[in-house]
Design an enzyme around this catalytic site. Structure first.
Site, short mmCIF file in Angstrom:
data_model
loop_
_atom_site.label_atom_id
_atom_site.label_comp_id
_atom_site.label_asym_id
_atom_site.label_seq_id
_atom_site.Cartn_x
_atom_site.Cartn_y
_atom_site.Cartn_z
N SER A 119 0.86 -1.18 0.00
CA SER A 119 0.00 0.00 0.00
C SER A 119 0.89 1.23 0.00
O SER A 119 2.05 1.18 0.43
CB SER A 119 -0.90 0.01 1.25
OG SER A 119 -1.55 1.26 1.40
N TYR A 149 -2.22 -0.77 10.30
CA TYR A 149 -2.29 -1.06 8.86
C TYR A 149 -1.00 -0.65 8.16
O TYR A 149 -0.42 -1.41 7.38
CB TYR A 149 -3.49 -0.33 8.26
CG TYR A 149 -3.67 -0.57 6.78
CD1 TYR A 149 -4.25 -1.73 6.32
CD2 TYR A 149 -3.26 0.38 5.83
CE1 TYR A 149 -4.43 -1.97 4.96
CE2 TYR A 149 -3.43 0.15 4.48
CZ TYR A 149 -4.02 -1.02 4.05
OH TYR A 149 -4.17 -1.24 2.70
#
Length: 585
Positions: free
Chosen positions: A455, A468
């Site tokens: 990501s 995350y």
């Protein structure tokens, strides 16, 4: 030595020699005749034949002078294409007297089979022909002639390139030396050469007859190459459908040799594979699948469907496994590989979603697609998945570790259990995939590619995404480390870093430190914002395929992901200041 345990053997006499013929499968089914190359014997086909025998009548024979077939006397003049054609017709009449056979050739077996498929006396005896790593000498002669008569820089380069690859042909025309080499040191070292250079796995191939096979087979070149190069036939048109499988990493034959085949073959199907010369041994799964598909299509009177998506030359027939394939980026990636002609394994913890993706993959162009339910965070479940996939479908060529979950909230609101859930899926899921499927790629020795979906959060800090972002930063570093380790084994590793992509992860992400209704409100808000951005997962999927083709180490997909990537390298302080901004509620 028989071709395989359980093979039926017979002897066929023709032209003063006796051929050893092995048969597998039901004689009532369509017959496939496998013709081996140089310096092989019929055992080169053992793994391909075993895979085909369940659906077809499979026949392989030792070419005259090879394996358990006898050699002509004298050797000179005993290996002409005319005599080899006599041998083929004798075998075909013996094993399938009433029906035409489907012909498959590799290396010199393919060279012979081109002759069989283009001469008039075999018309009606050949239903189809699959060629691997062996051109028609007539087509080759015309290919050279056109480049000599009308040279251009490109054509001259092609001539010089193929001339360099054909160095062994010149040596085989020398008297006595090839025989001495094969019966001496080269014959002893050849298995190790194949293992190290061509990545051919160890086993019952090559057989102990190799030295004499190779010594006799030198006459294949001496009896045929120069006469056909000087005076190629002008009527060498195929009278049966032809499938050409071209290994793109062939050390001996340029893929350019196949460029002009359409003028000789009215019904031509092309396949390419990222592999070296000896694909019957290194990629028997793919070779057998393509042969089976082609024979079945010819028998049914239909043509095999061509891949419609981008990069079919790279992915056609490859086995691609995608985790988190039930929706979003995973589903889009599975469909993109399917459109490129890949076989797809769709993995998702939601079994119904995996089934839907597999069905859509088949509609998109995948020759085969399977659904496999699995939770990537469960080590035992992933081990069972790897065993099942390898046993049932083969070693994965491209692995896409995509499965992931989202978690937002401050560090102190994020519990230990929250951390465990995120790391188990986002990091350990990737570790399990790389370890279990990557190891099998490495053991196979034929390369491959691993894509880990990270990501932009991997390099863009945020006070709202500590867990995350940490999991994705670990995935990025894992990918870099693994890329370094596997570089020498021909396995590429790519970390793909999407930005704001419109997927279901936004509506299912968890929010730490809030109650149920508030979490639902925040999920809806996040989904609405990502919807307004509306960057489709299909664009990420295209970036994944492109990254594999180019072997890119890190791919930032969206404009915001690329901007953050540049800032992280050139002005990290800017990202740190942005990270302090409290997200709107």
């Amino acid at each position: 030595m028989t071709l395989l345990t359980g093979a039926r053997e017979r002897r066929v006499r023709t032209g003063g020699v006796e051929l050893c013929v092995a048969e597998l499968g039901d004689p009532g089914r369509p017959t496939i005749v496998l013709v081996h190359g140089y310096p092989d014997s019929k055992e080169v086909w053992s793994e391909v034949a075993e895979r085909l025998a369940g659906d077809f009548h499979v026949v392989a024979y030792d070419v005259r002078g090879h394996g358990r077939s006898t050699a002509p006397r004298p050797l000179r003049g005993g290996f002409t294409l005319e005599k080899l054609t006599d041998d083929f017709l004798a075998v075909a009449d013996a094993v399938s007297p009433d029906r035409p056979v489907h012909l498959v050739g590799h290396d010199w077996g393919s060279v012979q089979a081109w002759e069989f498929t283009t001469v008039r006396r075999t018309e009606g005896r050949i239903a189809s022909f699959t060629s691997m790593s062996g051109p028609s000498l007539d087509h080759f002669g015309h290919w050279i002639g056109r480049r000599v008569k009308r040279p251009t820089p490109r054509r001259v380069g092609q001539l010089l390139g193929q001339g360099a690859r054909s160095w062994y042909v010149y040596l085989l025309h020398t008297p006595v030396l090839p025989e001495l080499a094969w019966r001496g040191p080269l014959g002893k070292r050849w298995p190790k050469v194949l293992e190290r250079v061509e990545k051919v796995p160890r086993g019952d191939y090559p057989t102990s007859s190799l030295p004499s096979d190779a010594a006799h087979g030198a006459w294949l070149y001496r009896d045929n190459v120069r006469p056909r190069m000087r005076n190629p036939r002008t009527d060498a048109y195929a009278h049966a459908p032809v499938q050409v499988i071209t290994p793109l990493e062939d050390r001996f034959l340029s893929e350019r040799l196949d460029e002009e085949l359409e003028q000789w073959v009215p019904r031509l199907t092309r396949r390419t594979i990222q592999a070296g010369h000896w694909i019957p041994r290194t990629r028997p799964d793919r070779v057998a699948a393509w042969i089976g598909e082609f024979v079945t299509s010819v028998e049914s009177g239909s043509a095999p469907e061509a891949a419609s998506g981008p990069h079919p030359e790279r992915f056609s027939g490859q086995l691609v496994l995608v985790t988190g394939a039930g929706s979003g980026i995973g589903r889009a990636t599975a469909l993109a590989f399917a459109a490129a002609g890949a076989r797809v394994v769709a993995v998702d913890r939601n079994a119904e979603a995996a089934v839907r993706t597999a069905e859509a993959s088949r509609r998109a162009g995948a020759p085969e697609a399977w659904a496999e339910p699995a939770d990537v965070s469960d080590e035992q479940a992933m081990e069972k998945l790897a065993e099942k996939v390898t046993g049932a479908y083969g070693v994965v060529d491209v692995l896409v570790n995509n499965a992931g979950i989202g978690l937002s909230g401050s560090f102190f609101d994020t519990t230990a259990e929250d951390w465990k859930k995120v790391l188990d899926v986002n990091l350990w899921g990737v570790i399990h995939g790389c370890r279990l499927f990557g190891r099998r790629m490495a053991e196979r020795g034929q390369g491959g590619h691993i894509v880990n979906v990270a990501s932009a959060a991997a390099y863009q800090p945020s006070r709202a995404l500590p867990a995350y972002s940490t999991s994705k930063a670990a995935v990025l570093m894992l990918s870099e480390c693994l890329r370094a380790e596997l570089a020498g084994q021909g396995i590429g590793v790519t970390a793909v870093c999407p930005g704001f992509v419109n997927t279901a992860i936004t509506s299912t992400a968890r929010f730490a430190g809030v109650d149920g209704p508030e979490e639902k409100r925040l999920q809806q808000r996040a989904a609405r914002l990502y919807g307004l951005r509306n960057y489709p997962p299909e664009k990420v999927a295209r970036a994944v395929l492109r990254a594999v083709v180019r072997d890119e180490p890190v791919v930032a997909v969206t404009p915001e992901a690329r901007t953050a990537r540049v800032l992280s390298r050139l002005a990290p302080g800017v990202l740190r200041r942005i990270a302090r901004v409290r997200p709107p509620v």
